[in-house]
Design a protein around this motif. Structure first.
Motif, short mmCIF file in Angstrom:
data_model
loop_
_atom_site.label_atom_id
_atom_site.label_comp_id
_atom_site.label_asym_id
_atom_site.label_seq_id
_atom_site.Cartn_x
_atom_site.Cartn_y
_atom_site.Cartn_z
N THR A 4 0.66 -1.47 -0.06
CA THR A 4 -0.23 -0.65 0.07
C THR A 4 0.95 1.31 -0.15
O THR A 4 0.52 1.90 -0.86
CB THR A 4 -1.04 0.15 1.03
OG1 THR A 4 -1.82 -1.60 1.29
CG2 THR A 4 -1.93 1.37 0.94
N GLY A 29 -3.76 11.32 8.57
CA GLY A 29 -3.62 9.82 9.26
C GLY A 29 -2.67 9.43 10.02
O GLY A 29 -1.20 10.13 9.41
N ASN A 79 -4.03 15.07 12.13
CA ASN A 79 -5.34 13.83 12.22
C ASN A 79 -6.56 14.00 12.92
O ASN A 79 -6.44 14.77 14.18
CB ASN A 79 -4.69 12.84 13.45
CG ASN A 79 -4.53 12.10 12.96
OD1 ASN A 79 -5.10 11.26 11.54
ND2 ASN A 79 -4.73 9.75 14.22
N ALA A 137 -11.95 6.99 7.14
CA ALA A 137 -12.92 8.30 7.90
C ALA A 137 -13.73 7.97 7.22
O ALA A 137 -13.88 7.06 5.19
CB ALA A 137 -12.65 9.65 7.83
N SER A 163 -12.36 14.77 5.38
CA SER A 163 -11.75 16.63 5.83
C SER A 163 -11.30 16.82 5.40
O SER A 163 -11.02 18.04 5.12
CB SER A 163 -10.09 15.07 6.94
OG SER A 163 -11.18 14.06 7.41
N LYS A 211 -16.56 5.16 2.54
CA LYS A 211 -15.57 5.77 2.90
C LYS A 211 -15.46 7.39 1.85
O LYS A 211 -15.57 7.08 1.07
CB LYS A 211 -14.30 4.72 2.64
CG LYS A 211 -14.38 3.50 4.51
CD LYS A 211 -12.91 3.43 4.36
CE LYS A 211 -12.27 2.18 5.22
NZ LYS A 211 -11.36 1.32 5.32
N GLY A 218 -5.41 5.74 -4.67
CA GLY A 218 -5.34 4.16 -4.63
C GLY A 218 -5.87 3.74 -3.86
O GLY A 218 -6.09 3.30 -2.66
N THR A 219 -7.04 2.15 -4.47
CA THR A 219 -7.75 1.43 -3.63
C THR A 219 -7.62 0.75 -3.07
O THR A 219 -8.43 -0.40 -1.51
CB THR A 219 -8.89 1.24 -4.61
OG1 THR A 219 -8.52 0.46 -6.00
CG2 THR A 219 -10.31 2.56 -4.94
P1 NAD Z 1 -5.99 2.48 11.92
O1 NAD Z 1 -6.71 2.17 12.77
O2 NAD Z 1 -4.39 2.14 12.14
O3 NAD Z 1 -5.94 4.35 11.78
C1 NAD Z 1 -6.42 4.67 11.23
C2 NAD Z 1 -7.25 6.84 10.83
O4 NAD Z 1 -7.69 6.77 10.64
C3 NAD Z 1 -5.88 7.52 12.23
O5 NAD Z 1 -5.09 8.65 12.12
C4 NAD Z 1 -7.17 7.39 12.71
O6 NAD Z 1 -7.26 8.84 13.48
C5 NAD Z 1 -7.68 8.14 11.50
N1 NAD Z 1 -9.18 8.28 11.91
C6 NAD Z 1 -10.88 7.51 12.59
N2 NAD Z 1 -11.80 7.44 12.61
C7 NAD Z 1 -11.78 9.09 11.36
C8 NAD Z 1 -12.40 10.00 11.15
N3 NAD Z 1 -13.68 10.07 11.82
N4 NAD Z 1 -12.32 11.02 10.57
C9 NAD Z 1 -10.75 11.50 9.78
N5 NAD Z 1 -10.21 10.11 10.57
C10 NAD Z 1 -10.70 9.46 11.31
O7 NAD Z 1 -5.62 1.56 10.22
P2 NAD Z 1 -5.16 2.13 9.21
O8 NAD Z 1 -4.59 0.41 9.74
O9 NAD Z 1 -3.44 2.85 9.22
O10 NAD Z 1 -5.42 1.64 7.82
C11 NAD Z 1 -6.36 3.02 7.37
C12 NAD Z 1 -7.42 3.48 6.54
O11 NAD Z 1 -6.92 2.30 5.35
C13 NAD Z 1 -8.19 2.18 6.22
O12 NAD Z 1 -9.84 2.81 6.33
C14 NAD Z 1 -7.58 0.59 5.49
O13 NAD Z 1 -8.93 -0.14 5.44
C15 NAD Z 1 -7.03 1.50 4.41
N6 NAD Z 1 -5.83 0.72 3.18
C16 NAD Z 1 -6.56 1.10 2.63
C17 NAD Z 1 -5.80 0.18 1.43
C18 NAD Z 1 -4.82 0.69 0.04
O14 NAD Z 1 -4.57 -0.61 -0.83
N7 NAD Z 1 -6.00 1.53 -0.50
C19 NAD Z 1 -4.84 -0.79 2.37
C20 NAD Z 1 -5.05 -1.25 3.34
C21 NAD Z 1 -5.53 -0.14 5.02
#
Ligand code: NAD
Length: 321
Positions: A112, A135, A160, A200, A204, A226, A292-293
């Protein structure tokens, strides 16, 4: 069959190898030499878990397989295990025989981070100096570490939703010898590159928070509903995606499309820029945005790379199967 356990991945896999694997597979996707299979994701009615498969076939790299896994929200509290669990299975495309089983947890974070890094390499301004992070969770640290290698960044700024988590990314900046400043969202206007990596469901980052010439990598939105950035920002930007079908259904573009601010035809594949069939950034004032999904082919690409490294270093476990 070869096994590369999760515990080996940190020692074996490098950011360079992840970058090269993801860049190659994005290029293959844009050249119609690799495709992702439909994603299966199920609430299994046990332990509140979401379980599924992401698979694909890369005819250029001859990588066939799937990542199986998902999200077990009670793991940490009940068992001291991380909540995201996944395993990659690779198959021999000539015979269908299973080739390898590879721990997928750390690889998911590395692939990612590699994806946004590839977008920065190909779309950010060469003179980018300030990187902004929205984030500060698990993925954010991987994202920032990889991104810092792509340009001569001189400063990291961060916002964040839970400000108490900002030290996670400040630590990465400090390790890289860079100053870090916490900012409010309008403060993101200072950034030349912005990465959003949150879970989220409401925007934001607004269009008015972003300066001309910025490259934004939106990495958190990987599910219907999301959203990290205002849909109007996609209308202002030139939009690129790992896979357009996912971008419009589960990525940031889902909202801009629903609001009629963006057409599917407006979105280009990042792989086309890598291949040189899309010119990429036009000028220093253009805002570029990478949606980037996360596609299964990324998982397979990094898993195949780590199997090669494990074999080369004599660390793959071979079993009769
Ligand atoms: P994590 O739980 O460790 O962190 C979550 C983050 O989101 C934190 O910074 C938190 O403060 C923030 N957050 C939570 N609620 C929020 C809100 N209402 N508004 C704004 N920010 C908010 O999670 P992570 O493992 O770091 O994953 C983050 C995201 O990335 C997830 O949505 C996950 O599904 C996504 N992800 C995407 C890919 C991809 O390939 N695109 C791969 C892995 C994870």
């Amino acid at each position: 069959m070869l096994i590369v356990p999760e515990r080996e991945i940190a020692d074996l896999m490098t950011r360079d190898a992840a970058f090269a694997a993801v860049e190659q597979v994005f290029a293959a996707m844009a050249a119609d030499k690799a495709y992702n299979f439909p994603v299966v994701r199920e609430a299994i009615g046990h332990e509140d878990a979401l379980y599924g498969f992401k698979g694909g076939f890369d005819r250029a790299g001859l990588t066939l397989g799937l990542k199986a896994g998902g999200y077990w929200p009670n793991n940490m509290d009940k068992r001291g295990l991380i909540n995201h669990q996944s395993t990659v299975f690779l198959f021999d495309p000539d015979t269908g025989k299973v080739r390898a089983m590879v721990g997928g947890n750390l690889l998911t974070a590395l692939r990612t981070a590699a994806a946004s890094s590839v977008s920065i390499r190909h779309l950010a301004r060469k003179d980018a100096k300030v990187i902004g992070m929205i984030g500060a969770g698990h993925q954010a640290t991987f994202q920032l570490r990889a991104a810092l290698e792509q340009r001569g960044f001189e400063k990291v700024i961060g916002w964040n939703y839970h400000p108490e988590m900002l030290p996670n990314i400040e630590k990465v900046a400090t390790e890289a010898g860079l100053p870090f400043a916490a900012v409010d969202l309008p403060g993101m206007a200072e950034a030349d590159v912005i990465i959003t990596i949150t879970s989220a469901f409401a925007p934001s980052l607004l269009a008015e928070h972003v300066s001309p010439g910025t490259h934004i990598a939106c990495m958190g939105t990987d599910t219907k509903g999301k959203q990290e950035v205002e849909a109007a920002l996609l209308a202002r930007a030139t939009v690129f995606a790992d896979e357009i079908a996912q971008s419009v259904s589960i990525g940031e573009a889902q909202h801009a499309i629903a609001e009629g601010l963006l057409q599917e035809a407006d979105i280009a594949q990042l792989g086309a820029v890598i291949n040189g069939t899309h010119p990429g950034r036009k000028d220093a004032a253009e805002i570029t945005l990478f949606d980037g999904t996360g596609v299964g082919l990324q998982d397979l690409a990094v898993a195949a790379a780590v199997v090669d490294l494990a074999v080369a270093q004599g660390r793959a476990i071979e079993v009769d199967f």
